[in-house]
Design a protein around this motif. Structure first.
Motif, short mmCIF file in Angstrom:
data_model
loop_
_atom_site.label_atom_id
_atom_site.label_comp_id
_atom_site.label_asym_id
_atom_site.label_seq_id
_atom_site.Cartn_x
_atom_site.Cartn_y
_atom_site.Cartn_z
N GLY A 128 16.38 23.68 -36.90
CA GLY A 128 17.13 22.89 -37.88
C GLY A 128 18.61 22.89 -37.57
N VAL A 129 19.12 24.04 -37.12
CA VAL A 129 20.56 24.13 -36.82
C VAL A 129 20.88 23.31 -35.56
CG1 VAL A 129 22.42 25.70 -36.11
CG2 VAL A 129 20.87 26.36 -37.95
N LEU A 130 19.97 23.40 -34.58
CA LEU A 130 20.20 22.67 -33.33
C LEU A 130 20.27 21.17 -33.58
CD1 LEU A 130 20.41 22.66 -30.26
CD2 LEU A 130 17.91 22.65 -30.16
N HIS A 131 19.34 20.66 -34.38
CA HIS A 131 19.32 19.22 -34.64
C HIS A 131 20.40 18.88 -35.65
CE1 HIS A 131 15.85 18.58 -32.18
NE2 HIS A 131 15.31 19.66 -32.72
N GLY A 132 21.30 18.07 -35.23
CA GLY A 132 22.36 17.65 -36.15
C GLY A 132 23.64 18.45 -36.00
N ALA A 133 23.67 19.43 -35.10
CA ALA A 133 24.92 20.18 -34.91
C ALA A 133 25.87 19.34 -34.06
CB ALA A 133 24.64 21.50 -34.22
N ASN A 134 27.15 19.43 -34.37
CA ASN A 134 28.15 18.67 -33.61
C ASN A 134 28.79 19.51 -32.51
OD1 ASN A 134 27.88 16.25 -34.96
ND2 ASN A 134 29.20 16.95 -36.63
N CYS A 135 28.29 20.73 -32.33
CA CYS A 135 28.83 21.59 -31.28
C CYS A 135 27.68 22.28 -30.58
CB CYS A 135 29.82 22.60 -31.87
SG CYS A 135 29.04 23.78 -32.98
N ASP A 136 27.98 23.11 -29.59
CA ASP A 136 26.93 23.83 -28.88
C ASP A 136 26.25 24.82 -29.84
OD1 ASP A 136 27.85 22.47 -26.74
OD2 ASP A 136 28.52 24.21 -25.59
N VAL A 137 24.98 25.09 -29.54
CA VAL A 137 24.21 26.07 -30.34
C VAL A 137 23.54 27.03 -29.37
CG1 VAL A 137 22.29 26.41 -31.95
CG2 VAL A 137 23.75 24.38 -32.17
N LEU A 138 23.74 28.32 -29.60
CA LEU A 138 23.07 29.31 -28.77
C LEU A 138 21.97 29.97 -29.61
CD1 LEU A 138 22.83 31.18 -26.24
CD2 LEU A 138 24.47 32.69 -27.39
N ALA A 139 20.72 29.88 -29.13
CA ALA A 139 19.60 30.53 -29.82
C ALA A 139 19.27 31.81 -29.08
CB ALA A 139 18.40 29.59 -29.85
N VAL A 140 19.55 32.93 -29.71
CA VAL A 140 19.30 34.24 -29.09
C VAL A 140 17.87 34.66 -29.43
CG1 VAL A 140 20.00 36.67 -29.03
CG2 VAL A 140 21.73 34.88 -29.35
N ARG A 141 17.08 34.91 -28.42
CA ARG A 141 15.69 35.26 -28.63
C ARG A 141 15.60 36.64 -29.30
NH1 ARG A 141 11.60 31.77 -26.93
NH2 ARG A 141 9.67 32.93 -26.83
N VAL A 142 14.89 36.72 -30.42
CA VAL A 142 14.77 38.00 -31.14
C VAL A 142 13.32 38.36 -31.41
CG1 VAL A 142 17.01 37.94 -32.32
CG2 VAL A 142 15.03 36.81 -33.37
N GLY A 143 13.14 39.63 -31.74
CA GLY A 143 11.86 40.06 -32.27
C GLY A 143 10.75 40.28 -31.27
N GLU A 144 11.12 40.56 -30.02
CA GLU A 144 10.04 40.82 -29.06
C GLU A 144 10.14 42.21 -28.48
OE1 GLU A 144 10.21 37.47 -26.43
OE2 GLU A 144 9.43 36.23 -28.05
#
Ligand code: AMP
Length: 144
Positions: A128-144
Motif C-alpha cells: 500500500g505504501v509503495l503504490h501511490g508514494a511520490n518518493c522511493d520506498v525501501l521494503a526491508v524483509r522481516v520475520g524470517e
C-alpha cells in the motif's frame, strides 16, 4: 542517484520494527540524512464502529498513551529526537504518504513479510505504501 536527505521510517511497534529501524538508521548515517519515525494508530471505530454499539473512547485513549510511550522509548534508543517522532491516527498507508509529503521525504522505509496464500491476496502495508508514494520506498524483509 543523488543522496537521500530525509528518511521516513514507518513502524508498527512490533518486535520486527527493530530490524527495519536498524537498516533505516544505517542508511541515515551513510547519507548524513535526517531520520523521522512515524507510527499510525488505526482508530478502533474503523474496525468495529458500525458493528458493536459501544463507546471506544476510553480504550482508544489507553492505546494512544501506550503507543506514545513505546514510540518515545523507540526514538530514544535510535537517537531520534521527539520532534522527529510522529504519531497519527488513521489508515497507515494514507498517513505515511501524507507525512512523507509534509516532510518532503525522499525515502520511506517499511518492513515487508514474505507472504503467500490469502495474506498475499489481501495485500500488505508495504504494498500500500509503495503504490501511490511520490518518493522511493525501501521494503526491508522481516520475520524470517
Ligand atoms: P504489515 O504489512 O502490516 O505486516 O506491515 C509491514 C510494515 O508496514 C511494517 O513493518 C511497518 O513498516 C509498516 N506498518 C504497518 N503498520 C503500521 C502502522 N500502524 N504504522 C506505521 N507503519 C506501519
Amino acid at each position: 542517484m543523488g543522496a537521500y536527505s530525509t528518511l521516513l521510517l514507518a513502524i508498527d511497534l512490533s518486535e520486527e520494527s527493530e530490524q527495519v529501524a536498524k537498516r533505516a538508521s544505517e542508511l541515515a548515517e551513510a547519507f548524513a540524512a535526517t531520520l523521522h519515525i512515524i507510527h499510525v494508530i488505526e482508530p478502533l471505530s474503523f474496525a468495529y464502529g458500525g458493528d458493536i454499539p459501544m463507546d471506544f473512547s476510553g480504550i482508544q485513549e489507553e492505546i494512544q498513551q501506550q503507543a506514545q510511550q513505546q514510540l518515545t522509548r523507540f526514538g530514544e534508543s535510535h537517537s531520534v529526537p521527539p520532534a522527529q517522532q510522529h504519531i497519527v491516527l488513521g489508515r497507515p498507508e494514507v498517513e505515511i504518504h501524507a507525512m512523507a509529503e509534509e516532510l518532503s521525504s525522499d525515502l520511506i522505509v517499511v518492513g515487508s513479510h514474505g507472504r503467500y496464500g490469502l495474506a498475499l491476496l489481501m495485500g500488505s502495508t508495504a504494498n500500500g505504501v509503495l503504490h501511490g508514494a511520490n518518493c522511493d520506498v525501501l521494503a526491508v524483509r522481516v520475520g524470517e
